[in-house]
Design an enzyme around this catalytic site. Structure first.
Site, PDB file in Angstrom:
ATOM      1  N   ASP A   1       0.924  -1.373  -0.045  1.00 50.02           N
ATOM      2  CA  ASP A   1      -0.055   0.017   0.045  1.00 50.02           C
ATOM      3  C   ASP A   1       1.069   1.273   0.060  1.00 50.02           C
ATOM      4  OD1 ASP A   1      -3.230   0.763   1.294  1.00 50.02           O
ATOM      5  OD2 ASP A   1      -1.662   2.315   0.896  1.00 50.02           O
ATOM      6  N   ILE A   2       0.561   2.218  -0.749  1.00 52.19           N
ATOM      7  CA  ILE A   2       1.369   3.497  -0.969  1.00 52.19           C
ATOM      8  C   ILE A   2       1.323   4.381   0.336  1.00 52.19           C
ATOM      9  CG2 ILE A   2      -0.277   5.113  -2.152  1.00 52.19           C
ATOM     10  CD1 ILE A   2       1.746   5.666  -4.258  1.00 52.19           C
TER      11      ILE A   2
ATOM     12  N   GLN B   1     -14.630   2.387   1.392  1.00 46.50           N
ATOM     13  CA  GLN B   1     -13.922   2.141   0.101  1.00 46.50           C
ATOM     14  C   GLN B   1     -13.406   3.324  -0.782  1.00 46.50           C
ATOM     15  OE1 GLN B   1     -16.127  -0.420  -2.421  1.00 46.50           O
ATOM     16  NE2 GLN B   1     -14.233  -0.974  -3.705  1.00 46.50           N
TER      17      GLN B   1
ATOM     18  N   HIS C   1     -10.203  -5.013  -3.404  1.00 40.79           N
ATOM     19  CA  HIS C   1      -8.976  -5.070  -3.009  1.00 40.79           C
ATOM     20  C   HIS C   1      -9.133  -5.809  -1.310  1.00 40.79           C
ATOM     21  CE1 HIS C   1      -9.707  -0.986  -2.473  1.00 40.79           C
ATOM     22  NE2 HIS C   1      -9.318  -1.105  -1.120  1.00 40.79           N
TER      23      HIS C   1
HETATM   24  P1  5GP Z   1      -9.754   1.663   0.638  1.00 46.27           P
HETATM   25  O1  5GP Z   1      -9.641   2.895   1.011  1.00 46.27           O
HETATM   26  O2  5GP Z   1     -10.296   1.462  -0.950  1.00 46.27           O
HETATM   27  O3  5GP Z   1     -10.237   0.448   1.325  1.00 46.27           O
HETATM   28  O4  5GP Z   1      -8.289   1.229   0.366  1.00 46.27           O
HETATM   29  C1  5GP Z   1      -7.350   1.677  -0.967  1.00 46.27           C
HETATM   30  C2  5GP Z   1      -6.066   1.769  -0.540  1.00 46.27           C
HETATM   31  O5  5GP Z   1      -5.289   1.774  -1.953  1.00 46.27           O
HETATM   32  C3  5GP Z   1      -5.490   3.133   0.307  1.00 46.27           C
HETATM   33  O6  5GP Z   1      -5.025   2.155   1.328  1.00 46.27           O
HETATM   34  C4  5GP Z   1      -4.360   3.499  -0.395  1.00 46.27           C
HETATM   35  O7  5GP Z   1      -3.525   4.072   0.311  1.00 46.27           O
HETATM   36  C5  5GP Z   1      -4.208   2.504  -1.542  1.00 46.27           C
HETATM   37  N1  5GP Z   1      -3.791   3.213  -2.859  1.00 46.27           N
HETATM   38  C6  5GP Z   1      -4.578   4.203  -3.437  1.00 46.27           C
HETATM   39  N2  5GP Z   1      -3.764   4.504  -4.522  1.00 46.27           N
HETATM   40  C7  5GP Z   1      -2.617   3.726  -4.535  1.00 46.27           C
HETATM   41  C8  5GP Z   1      -1.596   3.479  -5.538  1.00 46.27           C
HETATM   42  O8  5GP Z   1      -1.341   4.214  -6.721  1.00 46.27           O
HETATM   43  N3  5GP Z   1      -0.707   2.614  -5.141  1.00 46.27           N
HETATM   44  C9  5GP Z   1      -0.560   1.739  -4.123  1.00 46.27           C
HETATM   45  N4  5GP Z   1       0.423   1.073  -3.916  1.00 46.27           N
HETATM   46  N5  5GP Z   1      -1.590   2.020  -3.180  1.00 46.27           N
HETATM   47  C10 5GP Z   1      -2.759   2.860  -3.577  1.00 46.27           C
END
Ligand code: 5GP
Ligand code: ZN
Length: 144
Positions: free
Chosen positions: A37-38, A100, A106
């Site tokens: 995760d970034i 999300q 994911h």
């Molecule tokens: P969500 O909030 O949708 O459950 O999680 C999305 C996750 O994706 C977040 O933890 C965010 O840091 C990660 N993320 C978003 N954009 C990128 C990216 O371009 N590269 C990587 N490696 N992680 C990302």
């Protein structure tokens, strides 16, 4: 990949799966990709995705879902054996209401090291006394 079923050209995780955007890859096979995760919640926070675009957990075909969780399990084991994590949280958020932000399925695999790390991942029951649990159980069962 670009001509694979369920590819969304505007989706950041589709672009990562397609190699158009770089990532720190930790696992890859024909269907599944895992990378760091970034913006990690802890050291080694990983994401497991299907290469194909599915909006969220609720619409992923069973075979791909099983493969993704198998990879999540392996990563959790490696976080414990290689990074010294004492446990991990396996989380998938469905829709904005649940946090999300990327609309491509994911699984978060978040290693945990310290009981005082400040991560608030536990959902405390706040309204249990007001709920009719037997009725709720019946309502859910009707949809299965
Ligand atoms: P969500 O909030 O949708 O459950 O999680 C999305 C996750 O994706 C977040 O933890 C965010 O840091 C990660 N993320 C978003 N954009 C990128 C990216 O371009 N590269 C990587 N490696 N992680 C990302
Ligand atoms: Zn996508």
């Amino acid at each position: 990949m670009a001509n694979k079923h369920n590819f969304d050209p505007d989706c950041i995780f589709c672009k990562i799966a397609d190699g158009k955007i770089p990532c720190l890859k930790i696992y890859e096979d024909e269907d599944i990709l895992a990378f760091l995760d970034i913006s990690p919640s802890s050291k080694g926070h990983a994401l497991v995705i299907t290469k194909e675009h599915f909006a969220n957990f609720l619409v992923v075909p069973h075979d791909l879902l099983a493969k993704a969780y198998e990879v999540a399990q392996k990563i959790g084991q490696a976080q414990v054996s290689q990074l010294g994590a004492k446990g991990c949280n396996i989380i998938t958020n469905v829709n904005e209401i649940a946090g999300q932000s990327v609309k491509h399925f994911h699984i978060h695999v978040i290693p945990r090291y310290d009981p005082n790390d400040g991560l608030e991942l536990n959902f405390k029951p706040k309204m249990i006394e007001k709920l009719n649990l037997p009725v709720l159980a019946e309502e859910i069962k009707k949809g299965l």
